[in-house]
Design an enzyme around this catalytic site. Structure first.
Site, PDB file in Angstrom:
ATOM      1  N   ASP A 149      34.747  77.117  44.335  1.00  0.00           N
ATOM      2  CA  ASP A 149      35.462  76.124  43.576  1.00  0.00           C
ATOM      3  C   ASP A 149      36.762  75.571  43.825  1.00  0.00           C
ATOM      4  O   ASP A 149      36.923  75.708  44.887  1.00  0.00           O
ATOM      5  CB  ASP A 149      35.501  77.034  42.054  1.00  0.00           C
ATOM      6  CG  ASP A 149      35.205  75.873  40.742  1.00  0.00           C
ATOM      7  OD1 ASP A 149      36.002  74.725  40.611  1.00  0.00           O
ATOM      8  OD2 ASP A 149      34.059  75.709  40.111  1.00  0.00           O
ATOM      9  N   HIS A 165      39.797  74.576  36.808  1.00  0.00           N
ATOM     10  CA  HIS A 165      38.228  74.579  36.843  1.00  0.00           C
ATOM     11  C   HIS A 165      37.566  76.048  37.399  1.00  0.00           C
ATOM     12  O   HIS A 165      36.676  76.415  36.788  1.00  0.00           O
ATOM     13  CB  HIS A 165      37.882  73.223  37.775  1.00  0.00           C
ATOM     14  CG  HIS A 165      36.383  72.994  37.583  1.00  0.00           C
ATOM     15  ND1 HIS A 165      35.450  73.547  38.186  1.00  0.00           N
ATOM     16  CD2 HIS A 165      35.648  72.097  36.703  1.00  0.00           C
ATOM     17  CE1 HIS A 165      34.266  73.082  38.072  1.00  0.00           C
ATOM     18  NE2 HIS A 165      34.289  72.411  37.184  1.00  0.00           N
ATOM     19  N   SER A 182      29.397  72.407  34.980  1.00  0.00           N
ATOM     20  CA  SER A 182      30.058  73.493  35.729  1.00  0.00           C
ATOM     21  C   SER A 182      30.114  74.673  34.839  1.00  0.00           C
ATOM     22  O   SER A 182      30.403  75.829  35.282  1.00  0.00           O
ATOM     23  CB  SER A 182      31.581  72.710  35.879  1.00  0.00           C
ATOM     24  OG  SER A 182      31.512  72.005  37.054  1.00  0.00           O
TER      25      SER A 182
END
Length: 779
Positions: free
Chosen positions: A152, A225, A568
């Site tokens: 990520d 994220h 996600s």
């Protein structure tokens, strides 16, 4: 004259040099299936350099052009090449393909674990319905010996979610490292966060050196994220965690709270672009990350990354690397994508990957709008700002500046709202183009005192909550229509927005997110994708303190935990669950873990009704796959549909170019490979059913030694489904029994044609219910 001639000759020398440097781009040279054996990395690099040397001017140029040599993820390398060099390499017999490394990949952006039955303290009735047997977390020892690799945007290591307090020593099987870099050193790793690496060569070949104000040249996360996904999969249990404004307060936890985490940063901020627009992940970097993850000894790889459109097998780097991971029994879990609700939009279609859609949980953040006529319309928001009185209410389309395109007038895009008309008013904006939080910023810029954000019809009832900069609430499509009708029905419309409040046990839940990418599977329509759905709407998890809740450049707020939505977020839910299953069943194959999760999923919500889409219509397996995952059931599924690495190779003989398998591989495809329908998958899809089709499947008994399973089916309209045999008598654990499913059209003239229809079949023994979805296209 002499000087001008000198300049002319200098230009003659420089032009080809400049041209060749401009033409050079990063390509991946792929040799097909692995034949690296026990070769050391330097031997593999030497082999790759020999290919580069054959097309480059010198050995030095060959070395400088090589970015990565891959040993574990694929058999190939990444290098800077000119079009002419690409052409030469492509023509070599040993080379399967040469394709450009691109940045089309992007990230697919507490209560959720209680909702699926992993929290021991919640006795809610829907949870009781989901629970089965001994507590899963305890049996799995909270995943303490399992290693989850997360590819990520990096990690914020100081988050309490990554504390190693009270944890055992690092497993001896671990071979990874803690790579140092900007604002990140070896002390940032611990017994929880046992590894961290970063990969940037592909990114820098396209964009140049990473800008220190936009990202850290290290595993540290400046986006948020990566921290969010890592903590969702395997974060520690943290009490009193909450988002900005105190929303969603409670215990934040990953699915496997004592699992180890290793971070592989391969996604970076796009230069001169707001982080809220998403970052980019180059496949050359992702392959290198996956290469190391496989070698490091991870058990699960969580990849909340996808493409806007699905990729063919030979160009799908995540799929190719996941195939090699499956050979080592490493489970790879990926997002389906955020390009829904349009059909055929999902990515990560390979059958050896667990592909995850996104659905809601039973928590809402209710923020009603009270209208001047006394009507109260319920919206949702995680914005804490209060309004003390009513204000004039206007529709954004009625207060735009001159020149805004007619189809964009209501969307509150930057610079579109007229301050002379919006000042001191609540503005109703509609979703569509532009960022949700950006719309609120535009209203604030124009002097508005509040915003109501109304869904477009494609968003339906799915509401993504945001921490806006002014009082705001978000409405479903139907509620948005009501508020516009009110505005148009009175001369002086007025309204007041209340701040959001957290409400649990919201119904109906789950329902499918409007953004979740949908089937059919465009790469191989015989494989039904996605496989499963999991919570992905308004999920609370850890966040980077170098980012902000909205990730917008003008937002200087900082939070430790944030609410975020996307596939996600659903992907690491399944990754954490897979870690728990792996802890209890260490010898289960990749296919067994997928099968267990799929065949035990539920297709009903907490009202006991079928799961719906964001508009309230019945959802289909093209949205939720086998259904909403139930990890507490998956630990003991009764039967599994198993498959081996060799089964996947045989599958590829029909699904992909034969060269994908046969180059440099001892495995050879048969002259007439079987249809991809023959892969022993827990679901199936059939295109163009105009005659009878027979499908063979094999199930393995892992439930009770002596048991008899009976077949039942709910076939799609216009379809007849039969199993032979229809009874499976098992005498021992581990026993395998095969059956065939015959699928044929009924030729009923009243049934609508030229569309997919859906159904189910299952095996039941009175204790276990092993259910599989089917999709059939009637021409």
């Amino acid at each position: 004259m002499k000087n001008s001639m000198s300049c002319f000759f200098l230009l003659l020398i420089l032009v080809p040099v400049l041209a060749s440097s401009v033409e050079k781009k990063v390509y991946i040279v792929y040799f097909g299936q692995h034949n690296n054996g026990e070769k050391a990395l330097h031997e593999i690099e030497k082999y790759h350099l020999s290919y580069l040397h054959s097309v480059k001017e010198s050995e030095e140029e060959a070395k400088s052009s090589l970015l990565y040599s891959y040993k574990h993820s694929i058999n190939g390398f990444a290098a800077k090449l000119t079009p002419d060099e690409v052409s030469k390499l492509s023509g070599m017999e040993e080379v399967l393909s040469v394709f450009p490394s691109h940045g089309k990949y992007s990230v697919q952006t507490t209560r959720s674990w209680e909702f699926v039955g992993l929290d021991e303290g919640d006795s809610h009735s829907w949870k009781k319905l989901q629970m089965g047997g001994e507590d899963l977390l305890s049996r799995a020892k909270y995943g303490k010996n399992i290693i989850i690799g997360v590819m990520d945007s990096g990690v914020w290591p100081e988050s309490p979610s990554f504390s190693d307090q009270g944890m055992d020593p690092i497993p001896k099987s671990w071979k990874g490292i803690c790579q140092e870099g900007v604002a990140f050193n070896s002390s940032n790793c611990n017994k929880k966060l046992i590894g961290a690496r970063y990969y940037v060569k592909g990114f820098e070949a396209a964009y140049g050196t990473v800008n220190a104000t936009e990202d850290f040249l290290s595993p540290r996360d400046m986006d948020g994220h990566g921290t969010h996904t890592a903590s969702t999969a395997g974060g520690r249990q943290v009490n009193d965690a909450a988002a900005f404004g105190g929303f969603a307060k409670g215990t934040a936890s990953g699915g496997a709270p004592l699992a180890r985490l290793s971070i592989y940063k391969a996604c970076w901020a796009v230069p001169n672009q707001a982080k809220a627009d998403g970052n980019t992940c180059f496949d050359a970097d992702m392959l290198a990350a996956l290469d190391d993850a496989i070698a490091d000894g991870v058990d699960i790889i969580s990849v909340s990354i996808g493409t806007p459109k699905p990729l063919q097998f030979e160009n799908d780097v995540i799929g190719l690397a996941a195939l090699e991971a499956s050979r080592r029994n490493i489970v790879v879990v990926c997002s389906a994508g955020n390009s829904g609700p349009a059909p055929g939009t999902l990515s990560n279609t390979s059958p050896w990957i667990i592909t995850v859609g996104a659905s809601s949980v039973d928590r809402a953040f209710l923020a009603p709008v009270k209208l001047g006529n006394g009507l109260k319309i319920i919206g949702q928001s995680v914005t804490p700002y209060k309004m003390k009185k009513m204000y004039p209410l206007v529709y954004a389309g009625d207060v735009v500046v001159a020149g805004v395109a007619q189809n964009l007038t209501g969307q509150c895009l930057p610079g579109s709202v007229d301050p002379t008309k919006a000042k001191g008013k609540i503005v109703v904006c509609t979703r569509g183009a532009g960022l949700r939080v950006g719309k609120g910023l535009e209203v604030k810029r124009a002097g508005g005192v509040g915003m109501v954000l109304a869904n477009a019809i494609s968003n339906g009832n799915e509401i993504a909550c945001d921490p806006h900069f002014l009082p705001a609430t978000a409405l479903s499509y139907d509620s948005g229509i009501k508020i516009l009708e009110y505005i148009n029905s009175t001369k002086n419309p007025m309204a007041k927005i209340s701040p959001g409040r957290t409400v649990l046990h919201y119904k109906p839940a789950p329902f499918m997110a409007g953004f979740t990418s949908c089937g059919p599977n465009l790469i191989d329509p015989n494989i039904l994708k996605p496989d499963i759905t999991a919570p992905g709407v308004n999920i609370l998890a850890a966040w980077s303190e170098a980012s902000s809740p909205t990730k917008l450049p003008m937002d200087h707020r900082s939070v430790k935990y944030n609410i975020y939505s996307g596939t996600s977020m659903s992907c690491p839910h399944v990754s954490g669950s897979a870690a728990l299953l792996k802890a209890i069943h260490p010898h289960w194959s990749v296919a067994a873990i997928k099968s267990a999760l799929m065949t035990t999923a539920t297709i009903t919500n907490n009202l006991g009704e079928l799961i719906t889409d964001a508009n309230g219509n019945a959802a289909t397996p093209f949205q939720f796959g086998a259904g909403h995952f139930r990890p507490t059931k998956a630990v003991d599924p009764g039967l599994i549909y198993d498959a081996t690495y060799e089964d996947y190779l045989l599958y590829l003989c029909a699904a992909g170019p034969n060269a994908l398998i046969e180059l440099n591989s001892p495995f050879k495809c048969p002259a007439n490979p079987p249809s991809t329908l023959t892969l022993n998958y827990p679901s199936f899809a059939i295109t163009n059913l105009n005659t009878t089709i027979t499908i063979r499947r094999t199930v393995t008994n892992i439930g009770r030694p002596r048991s008899t399973y009976f077949f039942s089916a709910k076939p799609p309209l216009g379809v007849r489904v039969k199993a032979t045999p229809s009874i499976l008598p098992f005498k021992r654990l581990g026993q395998k029994l095969s059956f065939t499913i015959t699928v044929s059209p009924t030729h009923d003239p009243t049934v609508t044609k030229s569309e997919y229809v859906f159904g189910w079949y299952s095996w039941d023994d009175g204790h276990y219910h092993v259910r599989s979805p089917m999709a059939v296209y009637l021409p």
